[in-house]
Design a protein around this motif. Structure first.
Motif, PDB file in Angstrom:
ATOM      1  N   VAL A   1       0.869  -1.177   0.000  1.00 62.98           N
ATOM      2  CA  VAL A   1       0.000   0.000   0.000  1.00 62.98           C
ATOM      3  C   VAL A   1       0.903   1.225   0.000  1.00 62.98           C
ATOM      4  O   VAL A   1       1.906   1.260   0.733  1.00 62.98           O
ATOM      5  N   VAL A   2       0.590   2.200  -0.828  1.00 61.99           N
ATOM      6  CA  VAL A   2       1.375   3.439  -0.853  1.00 61.99           C
ATOM      7  C   VAL A   2       0.961   4.278   0.362  1.00 61.99           C
ATOM      8  O   VAL A   2      -0.162   4.782   0.414  1.00 61.99           O
ATOM      9  N   VAL A   3       1.844   4.409   1.336  1.00 57.38           N
ATOM     10  CA  VAL A   3       1.480   5.161   2.544  1.00 57.38           C
ATOM     11  C   VAL A   3       2.045   6.587   2.544  1.00 57.38           C
ATOM     12  O   VAL A   3       1.681   7.400   3.386  1.00 57.38           O
ATOM     13  N   ARG A   4       2.945   6.873   1.619  1.00 61.67           N
ATOM     14  CA  ARG A   4       3.483   8.224   1.528  1.00 61.67           C
ATOM     15  C   ARG A   4       3.978   8.420   0.099  1.00 61.67           C
ATOM     16  O   ARG A   4       4.541   7.502  -0.491  1.00 61.67           O
ATOM     17  N   ALA A   5       3.757   9.596  -0.432  1.00 56.23           N
ATOM     18  CA  ALA A   5       4.216   9.860  -1.791  1.00 56.23           C
ATOM     19  C   ALA A   5       4.533  11.337  -1.923  1.00 56.23           C
ATOM     20  O   ALA A   5       3.816  12.175  -1.394  1.00 56.23           O
TER      21      ALA A   5
ATOM     22  N   LEU B   1      -2.394   5.633  -0.993  1.00 52.95           N
ATOM     23  CA  LEU B   1      -3.409   4.643  -0.629  1.00 52.95           C
ATOM     24  C   LEU B   1      -3.796   3.710  -1.771  1.00 52.95           C
ATOM     25  O   LEU B   1      -4.892   3.145  -1.763  1.00 52.95           O
ATOM     26  N   ARG B   2      -2.918   3.534  -2.748  1.00 50.45           N
ATOM     27  CA  ARG B   2      -3.163   2.523  -3.769  1.00 50.45           C
ATOM     28  C   ARG B   2      -2.734   1.172  -3.218  1.00 50.45           C
ATOM     29  O   ARG B   2      -1.684   1.069  -2.564  1.00 50.45           O
ATOM     30  N   HIS B   3      -3.550   0.178  -3.472  1.00 49.98           N
ATOM     31  CA  HIS B   3      -3.229  -1.208  -3.080  1.00 49.98           C
ATOM     32  C   HIS B   3      -2.709  -1.891  -4.334  1.00 49.98           C
ATOM     33  O   HIS B   3      -3.454  -2.074  -5.290  1.00 49.98           O
ATOM     34  N   ILE B   4      -1.440  -2.221  -4.330  1.00 46.81           N
ATOM     35  CA  ILE B   4      -0.786  -2.630  -5.574  1.00 46.81           C
ATOM     36  C   ILE B   4       0.098  -3.865  -5.408  1.00 46.81           C
ATOM     37  O   ILE B   4       0.461  -4.245  -4.292  1.00 46.81           O
TER      38      ILE B   4
ATOM     39  N   SER C   1       9.712  -0.760 -10.719  1.00 50.08           N
ATOM     40  CA  SER C   1       9.809  -1.048 -12.150  1.00 50.08           C
ATOM     41  C   SER C   1       8.455  -1.400 -12.772  1.00 50.08           C
ATOM     42  O   SER C   1       8.201  -1.064 -13.916  1.00 50.08           O
ATOM     43  N   GLN C   2       7.579  -2.056 -12.024  1.00 56.53           N
ATOM     44  CA  GLN C   2       6.262  -2.383 -12.571  1.00 56.53           C
ATOM     45  C   GLN C   2       5.217  -2.292 -11.481  1.00 56.53           C
ATOM     46  O   GLN C   2       5.515  -2.608 -10.327  1.00 56.53           O
ATOM     47  N   VAL C   3       4.027  -1.878 -11.845  1.00 54.34           N
ATOM     48  CA  VAL C   3       2.947  -1.786 -10.851  1.00 54.34           C
ATOM     49  C   VAL C   3       1.655  -2.332 -11.439  1.00 54.34           C
ATOM     50  O   VAL C   3       1.344  -2.101 -12.601  1.00 54.34           O
ATOM     51  N   GLU C   4       0.929  -3.034 -10.594  1.00 54.63           N
ATOM     52  CA  GLU C   4      -0.358  -3.577 -11.020  1.00 54.63           C
ATOM     53  C   GLU C   4      -1.333  -3.302  -9.879  1.00 54.63           C
ATOM     54  O   GLU C   4      -0.979  -3.479  -8.711  1.00 54.63           O
ATOM     55  N   SER C   5      -2.518  -2.819 -10.201  1.00 50.10           N
ATOM     56  CA  SER C   5      -3.498  -2.493  -9.166  1.00 50.10           C
ATOM     57  C   SER C   5      -4.159  -3.767  -8.647  1.00 50.10           C
ATOM     58  O   SER C   5      -4.571  -4.623  -9.424  1.00 50.10           O
ATOM     59  N   LEU C   6      -4.262  -3.912  -7.322  1.00 52.42           N
ATOM     60  CA  LEU C   6      -4.887  -5.110  -6.746  1.00 52.42           C
ATOM     61  C   LEU C   6      -6.338  -4.875  -6.357  1.00 52.42           C
ATOM     62  O   LEU C   6      -7.151  -5.764  -6.393  1.00 52.42           O
ATOM     63  N   SER C   7      -6.652  -3.677  -5.896  1.00 57.87           N
ATOM     64  CA  SER C   7      -8.061  -3.337  -5.674  1.00 57.87           C
ATOM     65  C   SER C   7      -8.205  -1.846  -5.903  1.00 57.87           C
ATOM     66  O   SER C   7      -7.316  -1.067  -5.562  1.00 57.87           O
ATOM     67  N   THR C   8      -9.322  -1.449  -6.471  1.00 56.52           N
ATOM     68  CA  THR C   8      -9.436  -0.050  -6.884  1.00 56.52           C
ATOM     69  C   THR C   8      -9.704   0.877  -5.706  1.00 56.52           C
ATOM     70  O   THR C   8      -9.266   2.012  -5.710  1.00 56.52           O
ATOM     71  N   LEU C   9     -10.418   0.406  -4.676  1.00 54.95           N
ATOM     72  CA  LEU C   9     -10.787   1.253  -3.531  1.00 54.95           C
ATOM     73  C   LEU C   9     -11.427   2.547  -4.029  1.00 54.95           C
ATOM     74  O   LEU C   9     -11.110   3.636  -3.563  1.00 54.95           O
TER      75      LEU C   9
END
Ligand SMILES: [Zn+2]
Length: 261
Positions: free
Chosen positions: A14-18, A59-62, A77-85
């Motif tokens: 989960v992205v908790v800070r960006a 807050l992206r779940h990836i 290097s690669q990201v895939e979404s696991l749930s859209t929320l």
């Protein structure tokens, strides 16, 4: 011998800070189940046609592939979404509650510190937040669970000083001592004491044991909500000051701050 070839691994996160970084990059802090916090740069993520794009937003779940850098700075290097929320991301109030949950989770985490229970707790609560209306106890129950998972629950069963059973009555909570204090021990120190009515104490005890299903149905008075919020906030403040900001934690922070840009 240490290999100089970058190693790549794939994790749920989960992205908790960006934050923005350089010309077109984003610097992200990811919470993962088994590697704790992972800090990485998502190169080109702010370019319009980036394939990383919105997936490295807060807050992206990836599921994310991380290439370990030679310094401490890794890259996405690669990201895939696991749930859209989707419900969470579409409302300002829900989003700010979600950010608060992410912030306290981050503060109880360290780089490399495996803590799948904490990760699952955050994912669970973000999913609840995604589909349910906001509830004043969401953040409170989450705080209690984060404290429980990390072994930092306050003493709310007996007097934190003498260990005596507490009469079923109003008491006071000492953030410095880390729990409820009986009338005899109340004056033994001159620390700040917070009001904790009998109902507040019952609510706290219930939130430790109960699942969210058993908490969401509760109806609390403004006073109880205020007292519970204050007790938990002050308790977390002392716990974080004392324990999480320990040497290991500070080492990580220092290393991160001194990482080359
Ligand atoms: Zn006592």
């Amino acid at each position: 011998m240490v290999s100089s070839r970058p190693r790549t691994y794939s994790v749920e996160a989960v992205v908790v800070r960006a934050s923005d970084f350089g010309e077109a990059d984003r610097l992200v802090t990811l919470l993962t189940p088994f590697r704790g916090l992972v800090r990485a740069v998502a190169r080109g993520a702010r370019k319009q046609k980036s394939r990383l794009g919105g997936n490295v937003d807060l807050l992206r779940h990836i599921k994310v592939s991380i290439a370990e850098g030679r310094s401490s700075l890794h890259s996405v290097s690669q990201v895939e979404s696991l749930s859209t929320l989707r419900g969470l991301h579409s409302g300002l109030e829900k989003m700010s509650t979600g950010l608060y949950l992410a912030e306290i989770t981050e503060r109880f985490s360290v780089e490399g510190g495996s803590n799948p229970a904490l990760f699952n707790q955050l994912i669970y609560m973000l999913q609840v937040l995604d589909v349910e209306p906001l509830h004043p106890l969401m953040a409170r129950w989450f705080e209690v669970q984060v404290l429980r998972i990390n072994g930092f629950l306050p003493e709310i069963g007996v007097c934190v000083d003498c260990g005596d059973a507490l009469e079923p009555a109003d008491h006071v909570f000492s953030p410095v001592r880390g729990g409820l204090v009986c009338p005899e021990c109340r004056a033994s120190e001159s620390d700040v004491l917070l009001s904790a009515s009998l109902n507040t104490i019952k609510l706290l005890r219930h939130m430790v044991r109960a699942q969210w299903d058993g908490v969401r149905q509760l109806e609390c008075s403004e006073d109880e909500l205020r007292q519970v919020a204050r007790v938990l906030r002050e308790h977390m403040h002392f716990v974080l000051d004392r324990n999480v900001r320990s040497s290991a934690f500070m080492d990580e922070v220092t290393r991160w701050r001194s990482a080359p840009n």
